[in-house]
Motif scaffolding. Structure first.
Motif, PDB file in Angstrom:
ATOM      1  N   HIS A  89       0.827  -1.198   0.000  1.00  0.00           N
ATOM      2  CA  HIS A  89       0.000   0.000   0.000  1.00  0.00           C
ATOM      3  C   HIS A  89       0.874   1.266   0.000  1.00  0.00           C
ATOM      4  O   HIS A  89       0.675   2.196  -0.789  1.00  0.00           O
ATOM      5  N   LYS A  90       1.856   1.229   0.889  1.00  0.00           N
ATOM      6  CA  LYS A  90       2.720   2.396   1.040  1.00  0.00           C
ATOM      7  C   LYS A  90       3.540   2.638  -0.245  1.00  0.00           C
ATOM      8  O   LYS A  90       3.725   3.769  -0.683  1.00  0.00           O
ATOM      9  N   TRP A  91       3.996   1.544  -0.821  1.00  0.00           N
ATOM     10  CA  TRP A  91       4.783   1.624  -2.059  1.00  0.00           C
ATOM     11  C   TRP A  91       3.942   2.237  -3.185  1.00  0.00           C
ATOM     12  O   TRP A  91       4.404   3.114  -3.924  1.00  0.00           O
ATOM     13  N   GLU A  92       2.704   1.826  -3.276  1.00  0.00           N
ATOM     14  CA  GLU A  92       1.831   2.363  -4.320  1.00  0.00           C
ATOM     15  C   GLU A  92       1.574   3.849  -4.057  1.00  0.00           C
ATOM     16  O   GLU A  92       1.611   4.674  -4.964  1.00  0.00           O
TER      17      GLU A  92
ATOM     18  N   ASP B 128      -6.470   5.740 -15.443  1.00  0.00           N
ATOM     19  CA  ASP B 128      -7.537   4.822 -15.028  1.00  0.00           C
ATOM     20  C   ASP B 128      -7.011   3.509 -14.456  1.00  0.00           C
ATOM     21  O   ASP B 128      -7.775   2.583 -14.195  1.00  0.00           O
ATOM     22  N   ARG B 129      -5.677   3.399 -14.342  1.00  0.00           N
ATOM     23  CA  ARG B 129      -5.112   2.100 -13.907  1.00  0.00           C
ATOM     24  C   ARG B 129      -4.478   2.221 -12.538  1.00  0.00           C
ATOM     25  O   ARG B 129      -4.002   3.281 -12.135  1.00  0.00           O
ATOM     26  N   GLN B 130      -4.466   1.106 -11.821  1.00  0.00           N
ATOM     27  CA  GLN B 130      -3.787   1.052 -10.525  1.00  0.00           C
ATOM     28  C   GLN B 130      -3.046  -0.280 -10.405  1.00  0.00           C
ATOM     29  O   GLN B 130      -3.224  -1.173 -11.237  1.00  0.00           O
ATOM     30  N   ALA B 131      -2.239  -0.393  -9.341  1.00  0.00           N
ATOM     31  CA  ALA B 131      -1.455  -1.617  -9.136  1.00  0.00           C
ATOM     32  C   ALA B 131      -2.392  -2.800  -8.910  1.00  0.00           C
ATOM     33  O   ALA B 131      -3.518  -2.639  -8.442  1.00  0.00           O
TER      34      ALA B 131
ATOM     35  N   MET C 216       4.658   0.008 -11.496  1.00  0.00           N
ATOM     36  CA  MET C 216       3.208   0.221 -11.437  1.00  0.00           C
ATOM     37  C   MET C 216       2.674   0.167  -9.997  1.00  0.00           C
ATOM     38  O   MET C 216       1.463   0.201  -9.780  1.00  0.00           O
ATOM     39  N   GLY C 217       3.568   0.013  -9.007  1.00  0.00           N
ATOM     40  CA  GLY C 217       3.134   0.093  -7.611  1.00  0.00           C
ATOM     41  C   GLY C 217       2.848  -1.243  -6.949  1.00  0.00           C
ATOM     42  O   GLY C 217       2.242  -1.287  -5.878  1.00  0.00           O
ATOM     43  N   ASN C 218       3.282  -2.325  -7.595  1.00  0.00           N
ATOM     44  CA  ASN C 218       3.119  -3.652  -6.985  1.00  0.00           C
ATOM     45  C   ASN C 218       4.334  -3.990  -6.139  1.00  0.00           C
ATOM     46  O   ASN C 218       5.406  -3.395  -6.316  1.00  0.00           O
ATOM     47  N   THR C 219       4.178  -4.979  -5.263  1.00  0.00           N
ATOM     48  CA  THR C 219       5.338  -5.550  -4.592  1.00  0.00           C
ATOM     49  C   THR C 219       5.464  -7.002  -5.054  1.00  0.00           C
ATOM     50  O   THR C 219       4.501  -7.564  -5.591  1.00  0.00           O
ATOM     51  N   VAL C 220       6.644  -7.599  -4.875  1.00  0.00           N
ATOM     52  CA  VAL C 220       6.854  -8.916  -5.485  1.00  0.00           C
ATOM     53  C   VAL C 220       7.461  -9.945  -4.521  1.00  0.00           C
ATOM     54  O   VAL C 220       8.202  -9.601  -3.602  1.00  0.00           O
ATOM     55  N   VAL C 221       7.087 -11.182  -4.805  1.00  0.00           N
ATOM     56  CA  VAL C 221       7.784 -12.343  -4.232  1.00  0.00           C
ATOM     57  C   VAL C 221       8.274 -13.121  -5.438  1.00  0.00           C
ATOM     58  O   VAL C 221       7.467 -13.622  -6.222  1.00  0.00           O
TER      59      VAL C 221
ATOM     60  N   VAL D 196       9.310  -4.635  -0.457  1.00  0.00           N
ATOM     61  CA  VAL D 196       8.885  -4.354  -1.836  1.00  0.00           C
ATOM     62  C   VAL D 196       9.369  -5.473  -2.774  1.00  0.00           C
ATOM     63  O   VAL D 196       8.632  -5.947  -3.631  1.00  0.00           O
ATOM     64  N   VAL D 197      10.620  -5.916  -2.562  1.00  0.00           N
ATOM     65  CA  VAL D 197      11.136  -7.069  -3.318  1.00  0.00           C
ATOM     66  C   VAL D 197      11.506  -8.152  -2.313  1.00  0.00           C
ATOM     67  O   VAL D 197      12.258  -7.901  -1.361  1.00  0.00           O
ATOM     68  N   ASN D 198      10.983  -9.349  -2.534  1.00  0.00           N
ATOM     69  CA  ASN D 198      11.324 -10.499  -1.689  1.00  0.00           C
ATOM     70  C   ASN D 198      11.737 -11.631  -2.621  1.00  0.00           C
ATOM     71  O   ASN D 198      11.061 -11.879  -3.626  1.00  0.00           O
ATOM     72  N   ILE D 199      12.855 -12.286  -2.292  1.00  0.00           N
ATOM     73  CA  ILE D 199      13.343 -13.377  -3.149  1.00  0.00           C
ATOM     74  C   ILE D 199      13.351 -14.652  -2.301  1.00  0.00           C
ATOM     75  O   ILE D 199      14.025 -14.695  -1.261  1.00  0.00           O
ATOM     76  N   VAL D 200      12.618 -15.657  -2.745  1.00  0.00           N
ATOM     77  CA  VAL D 200      12.679 -16.952  -2.055  1.00  0.00           C
ATOM     78  C   VAL D 200      13.265 -17.967  -3.019  1.00  0.00           C
ATOM     79  O   VAL D 200      12.993 -17.919  -4.215  1.00  0.00           O
ATOM     80  N   THR D 201      14.079 -18.872  -2.481  1.00  0.00           N
ATOM     81  CA  THR D 201      14.797 -19.791  -3.363  1.00  0.00           C
ATOM     82  C   THR D 201      14.269 -21.211  -3.176  1.00  0.00           C
ATOM     83  O   THR D 201      13.698 -21.552  -2.148  1.00  0.00           O
TER      84      THR D 201
END
Ligand code: NAI
Length: 780
Positions: A82-85, A153-156, A183-188, A215-220
């Motif tokens: 939310h905060k990132w967006e 008209d677009r959001q994350a 675009m305001g998303n966070t990722v795994v 905001v960025v998470n990497i799982v292996t």
């Protein structure tokens, strides 16, 4: 090799890139890695070794993520989203820019680490993978900056689960992470188990850039971790690049979950050489097409189609060039072909080639270094189109070849595959190339060049190569959703049986509309339609599986519609509007009688407007010319998707039908529509409007019957390219599940209503088109 020997043989001397810095980085990290979650590395846990495929040496030990760790990563991404967006596009642009700068600053370390981990020649990681990854972050820093102004008209979408393969580890990460963050998303994100190290180094870059935690998470880990991400209930979107087999599993696993999905899958891309081509350049192009990255490229030009008059000469030149390819230590800057990623992949390639008895196999005359995963450049000529190796992706340095006689045959052979990712055309005749390019079933076409990529030109395929685009403006729709709030849609039941007399004493049993003719349903059944006051309004046929098949066949026979001009399609849409307008009162009355409401007139007027708007767009929904960083252009052409099956809105019997039909046929598609389930008579009346408006037979086919029975046959039909559902019975899960067979595009409502009066037609135009990027270099 001594200097004297080099002078005697005029061979290249070794020019190894030093691995010291990358190995030191690994040692500094303790050679054991945990995951990167919520802005910090976790303690290493049980896992597996990551090896250098060129030597077999262990580079590091990685952790196999547990369910709790995946949960922790998703929770961190959710907390941060939310905060990132809300940081806004310009705020996010600064972080993306900082990441791009840091990638540039550490380019050498990234390139060496990539080569150590993957086995690809340093020349490629240094000159292609890492610069393109940087370019993606720069480009999307710009997209973040422009988002609010250009995409108001677009959001994350929210939290994105991203699963990437091993062939371009950092580049695939960049393709996924940059647009998502912009675009305001966070990722795994989960890197492939063979090639995780540059993703972990990238985590460090995120830390250095001060990216907000989570905001960025990497799982292996391996595919089991991928499955956990795919199945996680708090993830909003899955983006996957990898094998078609796993893509199909992911389509089935996410069906009905409401998760957005993009898939970038395999290919068996044709490489077409005409007799007037500059044959030496075309040979050199093949080096980039199939021996680049050891052929482990989803869009590799792996299927050579060569014009018969020059085939022998071309194959001779090719074999001569193959013998000169330099295969060996990937860290050597003079090396053309490095190591295959893993012994498992090496075995798959070896087994596929060894198991083939068709054609003539030629292995390049090169010495294979001992101990590593090396496979010689290989050419198999004289194959028939149906031979296994002409159809299946080998994903190694193996080129298969056949010949053709005419341009028409070349197109036919090129399209004789279930894939549709890329294609290459070599000819000095630009008219021929540009004539052929639109006919090729592919998301990308290269003319007199191959394997060109840029962040500004969308990349992605058609058919079983997956759906969605990465890069360019079109790639952003994969990471955004409309801002408009939607309302839940309740199932709309038919009027209860009235038992009253027919409104008209003549038998009024409507038929289906297939191939421009009215047709009885195969099962011979029909059902009555009652008015609110209990009068019998008529009967409608109950279509079944066989009727779906007949309608799809009729649509297939109308393939010429795709080649008509926008101007012609506009004329026909205007004509439809005119003829509907002439009978407006009759349609309005029918709608009121069926629905028991008084909205008929408004609905008819909106339908006429819709036809006008679609006609207006038919010759204006243009493509683009991308300014890619070569001497040349990439022409982004909009093409029809093909045959679209749609379950039309129940609540808007005419507007729901016209609202789908108009934009779909405006873009050159053919449609198979299931009319409003409870109120089908406006659709069956519409046949006459179609008949009198010059719509060619088979372009529009209309079925009536329960949506629940028609959804799966439409979605499972291999001849249907896309399925849309606006049905009030939420059939999204059934459709998405059944669509996995040929990985058709789906656009389903997940039980949410569409405001048909206000619906933005451009969303429909976007869903009704595919973007094909045709790269045309300039110059001699
Ligand atoms: P894969 O499709 O199994 O692996 C790609 C990624 O998906 C990896 O990160 C893997 O861990 C993950 N994964 C595996 N199973 C999963 C599941 N059930 N759910 C979620 N994630 C899962 O590819 P693989 O086995 O490494 O290679 C096999 C073949 O796939 C290759 O020979 C090639 O034909 C094709 N391939 C195509 C690629 C492309 O770029 N289109 C890339 C890699 C492989």
């Amino acid at each position: 090799m001594t200097v004297k020997e080099i002078l005697d043989t005029m061979d290249y001397g070794p020019a190894p890139e030093s691995a010291a810095e990358a190995l030191t980085w690994l040692v500094d990290q303790g050679d054991r890695f945990g995951h990167f979650i919520d802005g910090a590395f976790t303690a290493p846990g049980p896992g597996f070794d990551s090896r250098n495929p060129a030597t077999g040496e262990v580079l590091a030990t990685l952790t196999q993520a547990s369910g709790e760790e995946v949960n922790a990563a998703v929770a961190a991404a959710r907390r941060a989203q939310h905060k990132w967006e809300r940081l806004g596009g310009p705020g996010r642009a600064r972080y993306l820019y900082a990441i791009a700068r840091l990638l540039q600053k550490h380019a050498r370390l990234f390139a060496v680490l990539e080569t150590l981990d993957n086995g690809k020649p340093i020349r490629e990681s240094r000159d292609i993978d890492i610069p393109l990854a940087q370019r993606h972050f720069y480009y999307h820093a710009g997209m973040a900056q422009l988002m609010e102004a250009e995409l108001p008209d677009r959001q994350a979408i929210g939290v994105c689960g991203q699963i990437i393969p091993w062939n371009f580890p950092l580049l695939m990460l960049a393709w996924k992470v940059a647009p998502a963050l912009a675009m305001g998303n966070t990722v795994v994100l989960k890197p492939a188990e063979y090639t995780t190290l540059t993703a972990l180094l990238f985590s460090d870059i995120c830390r250095q850039a001060g990216l907000p935690k989570g905001v960025v998470n990497i799982v292996t880990g391996d595919g089991a971790v991928g499955e956990m991400i795919v199945g996680h209930p708090d993830i909003d979107k899955i983006a996957f690049t990898g094998s078609t087999e796993v893509g199909r599993k992911i389509r089935a696993a996410t069906a009905g979950s409401g998760k957005a999905l993009t898939l970038e899958l395999g290919g068996k891309s044709p490489y077409i050489v005409f007799d007037d081509a500059d044959l030496d350049s075309a040979v050199e192009g093949l080096v980039d097409a199939i021996w680049f990255n050891q052929g482990q490229v989803c869009c590799a030009g792996s299927r050579l189609l060569v014009h018969e008059p020059v085939a022998e000469r071309f194959h001779d030149k090719l074999r001569e060039r193959m013998d000169k390819l330099r295969l060996g230590d990937p860290l050597d800057k003079c090396i053309d072909v490095g190591a295959v990623v893993d012994p498992v992949q090496l075995k798959t390639i070896s087994d596929m080639v060894a198991g083939n008895t068709a054609g003539q196999t030629y292995h390049a005359d090169v010495a294979l270094p001992e101990g590593g995963c090396f496979y010689p450049p290989t050419l198999i000529t004289g194959l028939a189109p149906s031979d296994r190796l002409m159809q299946e992706e080998i994903f190694g340095p193996v080129l298969v070849s056949t010949t053709f006689r005419t341009p028409g045959e070349a197109v036919q052979l090129a399209n004789n595959t279930r894939y549709g990712l890329a294609a290459t055309v070599w000819t000095e005749n630009l008219n021929l190339a540009l004539d052929i390019a639109p006919m090729l079933a592919a998301g990308v076409v290269w003319v007199n060049a191959t394997n060109l990529f840029d962040a500004a030109a969308g990349f992605g395929g058609v058919r079983e190569s997956g759906f969605g685009r990465e890069g360019g403006w079109e790639g952003l729709s994969a990471y955004t959703r409309p801002k408009a709030r939607t309302k839940a849609l309740s199932p709309v039941p038919p009027m209860p049986e009235g038992g009253g007399a027919p409104a008209d004493p003549l038998d009024r049993t409507a038929k289906l509309y297939i191939g421009g003719k009215q047709a009885r349903p195969d099962g011979g059944y029909s059902r009555p339609v009652w008015s609110k006051s209990g009068a019998l309004l008529g009967h409608v046929p109950i279509a079944g599986r066989k009727d779906v098949r007949n309608a799809v066949e009729a649509a297939q026979a109308a393939a010429g519609w795709a080649g008509t001009s926008g101007h012609l399609r506009a004329q026909i849409l205007y004509y439809l509007a005119e003829n509907l307008s002439a009978r407006a009162g009759e349609f309005a009355h029918r709608i009121d009688a069926m629905t028991g409401r008084r909205g008929g007139e408004k609905e008819v007027q909106a339908s006429i407007q819709r036809l006008f708007t679609a006609a207006a767009w038919a010759d204006k929904y243009d493509g683009q010319v991308h300014g890619v960083p070569i001497r040349g252009v990439a022409l982004a052409m909009k093409e029809p998707v093909g045959i679209i099956g749609a379950l039309c809105a129940d609540e808007a019997p005419l507007l729901g039908l016209v609202g789908v039909l108009a934009p779909a046929i405006a873009m050159g598609n053919r449609v198979v529509l299931a009319a409003s389930d409870p109120f089908p008579l406006a659709a069956t009346d519409f046949y006459q409007v179609l008949d009198t408006s010059d719509v060619p037979a088979g372009v529009v086919n209309i079925l009536t019957g329960p949506h629940a029975d028609l959804a799966a046959p439409l979605a499972a039909h291999l001849g249907v390219d896309a399925v849309w559902s606006f049905s009030s019975s939420d059939l999204s899960g059934a459709i998405e599940r059944a669509s996995a067979g040929n990985l058709k595009r789906t656009w389903v409502n997940h039980g949410q209503a569409t405001d048909w009066q206000a619906a933005d037609l451009r969303r429909f135009l976007e869903a009704a088109t595919e973007v094909k990027n045709i790269w045309v270099p300039y110059g001699e």
